[in-house]
Scaffold this motif. Structure first.
Motif, PDB file in Angstrom:
ATOM      1  N   THR A  56      15.942   6.313  16.902  1.00  0.00           N
ATOM      2  CA  THR A  56      15.405   7.114  18.008  1.00  0.00           C
ATOM      3  C   THR A  56      16.413   7.010  19.148  1.00  0.00           C
ATOM      4  OG1 THR A  56      14.117   5.242  18.835  1.00  0.00           O
ATOM      5  CG2 THR A  56      13.004   6.757  17.341  1.00  0.00           C
ATOM      6  N   VAL A  57      17.055   8.100  19.456  1.00  0.00           N
ATOM      7  CA  VAL A  57      18.122   8.121  20.471  1.00  0.00           C
ATOM      8  C   VAL A  57      17.427   8.294  21.823  1.00  0.00           C
ATOM      9  CG1 VAL A  57      20.300   9.175  21.145  1.00  0.00           C
ATOM     10  CG2 VAL A  57      19.607   9.175  18.749  1.00  0.00           C
ATOM     11  N   LYS A 106      15.424   6.664  29.963  1.00  0.00           N
ATOM     12  CA  LYS A 106      14.943   6.502  28.600  1.00  0.00           C
ATOM     13  C   LYS A 106      13.801   7.481  28.365  1.00  0.00           C
ATOM     14  CE  LYS A 106      16.510   1.776  28.018  1.00  0.00           C
ATOM     15  NZ  LYS A 106      16.177   0.391  27.635  1.00  0.00           N
ATOM     16  N   TYR A 107      13.760   8.039  27.146  1.00  0.00           N
ATOM     17  CA  TYR A 107      12.819   9.108  26.830  1.00  0.00           C
ATOM     18  C   TYR A 107      12.011   8.756  25.583  1.00  0.00           C
ATOM     19  CZ  TYR A 107      15.786  11.723  30.048  1.00  0.00           C
ATOM     20  OH  TYR A 107      16.490  12.133  31.151  1.00  0.00           O
ATOM     21  N   LEU A 108      10.850   9.405  25.463  1.00  0.00           N
ATOM     22  CA  LEU A 108       9.912   9.113  24.390  1.00  0.00           C
ATOM     23  C   LEU A 108      10.162   9.985  23.165  1.00  0.00           C
ATOM     24  CD1 LEU A 108       7.248   7.613  23.551  1.00  0.00           C
ATOM     25  CD2 LEU A 108       6.025   9.632  24.411  1.00  0.00           C
ATOM     26  N   THR A 109      10.126   9.345  22.006  1.00  0.00           N
ATOM     27  CA  THR A 109      10.098  10.056  20.729  1.00  0.00           C
ATOM     28  C   THR A 109       8.683   9.946  20.160  1.00  0.00           C
ATOM     29  OG1 THR A 109      12.412   9.567  20.232  1.00  0.00           O
ATOM     30  CG2 THR A 109      10.993  10.119  18.370  1.00  0.00           C
ATOM     31  N   PRO A 146      13.919  13.472  24.625  1.00  0.00           N
ATOM     32  CA  PRO A 146      12.519  13.573  24.219  1.00  0.00           C
ATOM     33  C   PRO A 146      12.347  14.592  23.103  1.00  0.00           C
ATOM     34  CG  PRO A 146      12.869  14.781  26.244  1.00  0.00           C
ATOM     35  CD  PRO A 146      14.163  14.114  25.945  1.00  0.00           C
ATOM     36  N   VAL A 147      11.602  14.189  22.092  1.00  0.00           N
ATOM     37  CA  VAL A 147      11.408  15.080  20.955  1.00  0.00           C
ATOM     38  C   VAL A 147      10.110  14.694  20.248  1.00  0.00           C
ATOM     39  CG1 VAL A 147      12.651  13.660  19.266  1.00  0.00           C
ATOM     40  CG2 VAL A 147      12.617  16.148  19.005  1.00  0.00           C
ATOM     41  N   THR A 148       9.475  15.698  19.620  1.00  0.00           N
ATOM     42  CA  THR A 148       8.250  15.457  18.861  1.00  0.00           C
ATOM     43  C   THR A 148       8.443  15.937  17.429  1.00  0.00           C
ATOM     44  OG1 THR A 148       6.818  15.681  20.801  1.00  0.00           O
ATOM     45  CG2 THR A 148       5.797  16.035  18.651  1.00  0.00           C
TER      46      THR A 148
END
Length: 461
Positions: free
Chosen positions: A384-385, A392-395, A412-414
């Motif tokens: 998870t990049v 910092k971003y949420l996956t 951020p990605v889903t």
């Protein structure tokens, strides 16, 4: 019951430790010595605790916080002088005051409680905590009369040949009638070779007034150990380690090798858990029943559920559910929440991530700042990049998703429910539910080109 107070002597620099760290802050099983003393003595029910500090006092105050009041001994002029520094806070109080050194981390609350009870039941003005030493050399001897009453304390260097044969020693812990203590301290002088005020002189002063002085003798010499150097520190660590491990074993925990298992004092372990050698469990960790920890695992401030297994791994500040398998060689970093029946395999790192029930991250992956649903399969080498160098971003990976090997999920990605990510993909956009996402360069084969490359390499050599 009389009101009870405590004075903890913690002002000595501890030059024999040969350390920049204040002596009483040296840890025994992960906790400063003086904190062990404070916690054990407070457990018997006290109105007030005063800690006498000196050199490095700010750090002691920082560790102990508002669990005690503090007074400063600017010059170290003996134990009697140290207690005098508490006079303004303590002298007019009625009740019993215990005086204990901050470098005696092995004395238990049970011993403190029995010392208080003995002192109060005997209606003594002073009670000395004593023990018979296997080798009393260097210790002050407790001299009793024919009626078995305490007559005096004689320092080793001042003892007669007959007194040197006495094995009962002064441990340096006392109970006093509080008013009698501070009254007697007014008469203590420093007319001695060291120019210091000794607390032991209070005993002689009280005896001179025909006050009742008693001794409470315990059986365990190791419990009274004062830590003055690194050798004694190691002895204290070993003694406390074995004491804690024995207590857990008697409560139904299997510890395969108590000599090589380190469990800190505040850890809770339920019955039928199994702890293998080389394991360190610390902080406020809770190990539920039938869990298996180790060998060679380090657990700090974690809750680990029933029937979970942690092998050769490190877990910190996280919650791990029931029937979870972790390791070998996994790293569970702070704020991870691992659901029931999950699997985290070898060389996997989890940080600030939620992993749902039945999900698997089997090997060689990093899952950080992520919310992973149930029954997700994360393939080998997935990352998870989550960090762009500043934020910092949420996956988010929804239930039943399948992540192929060597995938990069750029947050951020889903990743939608039930979707598939093809191996080797770098995902930068959301993936819908039930979709197959392929994000990699198209393969191109140039036939016969390998031979040309080999010939070129030969020519260059």
């Amino acid at each position: 019951m009389k009101k009870r107070y405590a004075i903890i002597l913690a002002a000595g620099q501890g030059t024999r430790m040969k350390s920049k760290l204040y002596k009483v802050l040296h840890p025994v099983l992960g906790k400063p010595m003086v904190q062990h003393v404070l916690e054990q003595v407070k457990a018997v029910g006290l109105e007030e605790v005063v800690t006498v500090v000196g050199f490095g006092s700010d750090k002691v105050k920082e560790h102990l916080g508002d669990h005690t009041k503090f007074v400063l001994q600017e010059e170290q002029l003996g134990t009697g002088h140290a207690v005098m520094q508490a006079e303004e806070l303590m002298k007019n109080k009625k009740g019993t005051t215990i005086v204990v050194c901050g470098d005696t981390p092995l004395i238990t609350q049970e011993t403190f409680a029995k010392l208080f009870e003995h002192h109060e039941n005997e209606e003594s003005k002073a009670t000395i905590l004593t023990v018979k030493a296997p080798n009393p050399t260097g210790y002050g001897r407790v001299i009793r009369n024919e009626q078995n009453e305490v007559e005096r304390i004689v320092e080793h260097k001042d003892a007669s040949p007959d007194e040197l044969l006495v094995a009962e020693i002064n441990t340096g812990t006392y109970c006093f009638d509080n008013e009698a203590l501070f009254d007697a301290l007014q008469s203590v002088s420093n007319n001695n070779s060291q120019g210091e005020y000794y607390l032991t002189d209070v005993i002689e002063i009280l005896k001179g007034k025909s006050a009742k002085v008693t001794a409470y003798q315990i059986d365990n010499f190791e419990e009274t150990l004062g830590v003055n150097d690194r050798v004694a520190l190691a002895q204290a660590e070993k003694t406390m380690k074995l004491r804690i491990n024995e207590n857990h074993m008697r409560n139904g925990v299997t510890i395969m090798d108590p000599e090589n298992t380190y469990i800190q004092p505040d850890v809770v372990i339920e019955s039928d858990a199994v702890i293998y050698p080389g394991t360190i469990i610390g902080g406020k960790s809770i190990i539920r029943g039938n869990a298996v920890i180790g060998p060679n695992s380090e657990i700090q401030n974690c809750e680990i559920g029933e029937y979970s297994v942690v092998k050769q791994s490190v877990a910190t500040d996280s919650k791990i559910g029931d029937r979870v398998n972790i390791g070998p060689f996994a790293h569970i970093r702070p704020d991870a929440n691992i659901g029931d029946d999950a699997k985290i395999g070898n060389f996997v790192e989890i940080k600030k991530a939620e992993l749902g029930q039945g999900s698997k991250v089997s090997h060689l992956s990093y899952i950080g700042d992520a919310k992973v649903g149930s029954n997700v399969n994360v393939g080998c080498g997935t990352i998870t990049v989550n960090y762009d160098g500043k934020n910092k971003y949420l996956t988010t990976i929804e239930d039943d998703a399948f992540i192929g090997c060597n995938s990069n999920l750029v947050a951020p990605v889903t990743i939608g429910k039930g979707s598939f990510i093809a191996a080797g993909s770098t995902i930068t956009k959301d993936v819908p539910s039930d979709a197959l996402s392929v994000a990699r360069a198209r393969q191109s084969n140039k036939e016969g080109y390998a031979s040309r490359l080999k010939n070129r390499l030969k020519d260059n050599n």
